[in-house]
Scaffold this motif. Structure first.
Motif, short mmCIF file in Angstrom:
data_model
loop_
_atom_site.label_atom_id
_atom_site.label_comp_id
_atom_site.label_asym_id
_atom_site.label_seq_id
_atom_site.Cartn_x
_atom_site.Cartn_y
_atom_site.Cartn_z
N UNK A 39 45.91 39.16 37.57
CA UNK A 39 45.96 37.70 37.68
C UNK A 39 44.88 37.12 36.78
N UNK A 40 45.27 36.83 35.53
CA UNK A 40 44.22 36.45 34.58
C UNK A 40 44.26 35.01 34.11
N UNK A 41 45.37 34.31 34.25
CA UNK A 41 45.41 32.91 33.87
C UNK A 41 45.16 32.66 32.40
N UNK A 59 49.84 38.04 34.86
CA UNK A 59 50.41 36.82 35.43
C UNK A 59 49.52 35.62 35.09
N UNK A 60 50.11 34.61 34.45
CA UNK A 60 49.31 33.48 34.01
C UNK A 60 49.91 32.13 34.37
N UNK A 86 44.10 27.99 41.14
CA UNK A 86 43.30 27.68 39.96
C UNK A 86 43.03 28.95 39.18
N UNK A 87 42.92 28.83 37.86
CA UNK A 87 42.65 29.98 37.00
C UNK A 87 41.17 30.07 36.69
N UNK A 117 39.00 38.52 35.22
CA UNK A 117 39.77 37.29 35.37
C UNK A 117 40.35 37.18 36.78
N UNK A 118 40.68 35.96 37.19
CA UNK A 118 41.12 35.78 38.57
C UNK A 118 41.90 34.48 38.75
N UNK A 119 42.53 34.41 39.92
CA UNK A 119 43.07 33.15 40.43
C UNK A 119 42.33 32.85 41.73
N UNK A 120 42.17 31.57 42.03
CA UNK A 120 41.48 31.21 43.27
C UNK A 120 42.25 30.11 43.98
#
Length: 262
Positions: A39-41, A59-60, A86-87, A117-120
Motif C-alpha cells: 500500500x504505497x500511494x 496499490x495506489x 490517506x496516502x 510507504x503506507x495508507x492511513x
C-alpha cells in the motif's frame, strides 16, 4: 467343523489386504496461493518483481484491481479500498531499516519500499466491522481459508495502535501498533485467518484501537495465503472405496462360514 476352502482363504486374504491398504491411504497436501500487497500511494496498480523473486501488487488508488499471486499469475481475486484513506509515501519504516524479524520472514526480506510507504485512516475508535473505511477482497474461493498477515509502521511518536477486523464467512480481529513504545515498528506483524462469505468476499476494516493516541491507524503491507481444502488423491479415493467393499466382503464370508459350520 468344516475347514475353509482354499479359494475362500485366498479371497479372505485379498479383502484383508484391501482393507489394510485403505487404512494407509494418503491425502493430497492442501495447496496454498500467496499474494503480496504494497500500500504505497505512489505508483499505479501494477505487479512488479522484488529482489527475492516474488511479485507484489502495488496499490495506489481506490479503483478495483485484480490481484496477481507471488509467482506473477493474474488471479480472479480483486481488491478495492473504500472510504477515507490517506496516502503516506515515505512515512513508514525508514528506508535504511526496512522490515526485520517476524515481518522480514513473512514478507521475504527487508522490503524497504513496502515498509516505507503506507495508507492511513482516522476511522473512529473501536468501530471495527462497522467502519466506513475498509478494504474489500472479492472473487475469492468460498471453500478456501485465507490467512492475512498485516504489517503497519509509522515513523513517529505516540501510540498508533490499529484495530484490524476481518469479516467474511467467519470473523477475526486483532491489534497492531505501528509505533510501539513511540518508536517505528520494523518487526511486529498481525496474523488473522478467516473464510470468505458464500459470495467469495472478505472485508478488512482498519480503525483506531482503544489506546490509540495519534488519531490514525495504518497499513503498509499485506500478505494473503489462500489455502484450499485438502482432498484425497485419486488413488486414495479408489483405495477407500475398495476397502469399504473389502470390509463388506469379509463380513459376508464370515457369515457364510458360520452358517455352514455352525
Amino acid at each position: 467343523m468344516k475347514a475353509i476352502k482354499p479359494s475362500q482363504r485366498i479371497l479372505l486374504a485379498i479383502v484383508s489386504l484391501a482393507a489394510l491398504l485403505s487404512l494407509s491411504a494418503s491425502w493430497a497436501e492442501a495447496a496454498t496461493t500467496t499474494y503480496f500487497i504494497d500500500f504505497n500511494g505512489v505508483t499505479t496498480t501494477t505487479s512488479s518483481g522484488n529482489p527475492n523473486g516474488y511479485t507484489w501488487n502495488n496499490i495506489s488508488s481506490s479503483a478495483l484491481a485484480a490481484l496477481s499471486d507471488s509467482t506473477g499469475l493474474l488471479s480472479a481475486a480483486s481488491i478495492q479500498m473504500v472510504g477515507s484513506w490517506g496516502a503516506g509515501a515515505g512515512n513508514g519504516t525508514p528506508t535504511t531499516l526496512g522490515m526485520t524479524g517476524a515481518a522480514a520472514t513473512a514478507f521475504g526480506g527487508a522490503q524497504y519500499t513496502a515498509a516505507n510507504n503506507l495508507y492511513y485512516t482516522g476511522a473512529a475508535t473501536g468501530t471495527g466491522g462497522t467502519s466506513s473505511t475498509y478494504i474489500t477482497f472479492t472473487n475469492l474461493i468460498p471453500t478456501d481459508t485465507y490467512t492475512f498477515t498485516i504489517f503497519a509502521s509509522r515513523n513517529g511518536g505516540g501510540n498508533r495502535d490499529g484495530l484490524y477486523t476481518l469479516v467474511g464467512g467467519t470473523t477475526a480481529t486483532g491489534t497492531l501498533d505501528a509505533s510501539p513504545n513511540g518508536s517505528v515498528n520494523t518487526a511486529n506483524i498481525l496474523t488473522l485467518t478467516v473464510t470468505p462469505t458464500a459470495a467469495g468476499v472478505i472485508t478488512l476494516y482498519d480503525s483506531l484501537a482503544s489506546d490509540n493516541t495519534a488519531t490514525f491507524a495504518y497499513i503498509n503491507a499485506l500478505r494473503i495465503d489462500a489455502t484450499a481444502v485438502a482432498v484425497p488423491e485419486p488413488a486414495t479415493t479408489a483405495l477407500l472405496g475398495f476397502g469399504a467393499i473389502a470390509f463388506l466382503g469379509m463380513r459376508q464370508l464370515r457369515r457364510r462360514f458360520v452358517a455352514v459350520n455352525g
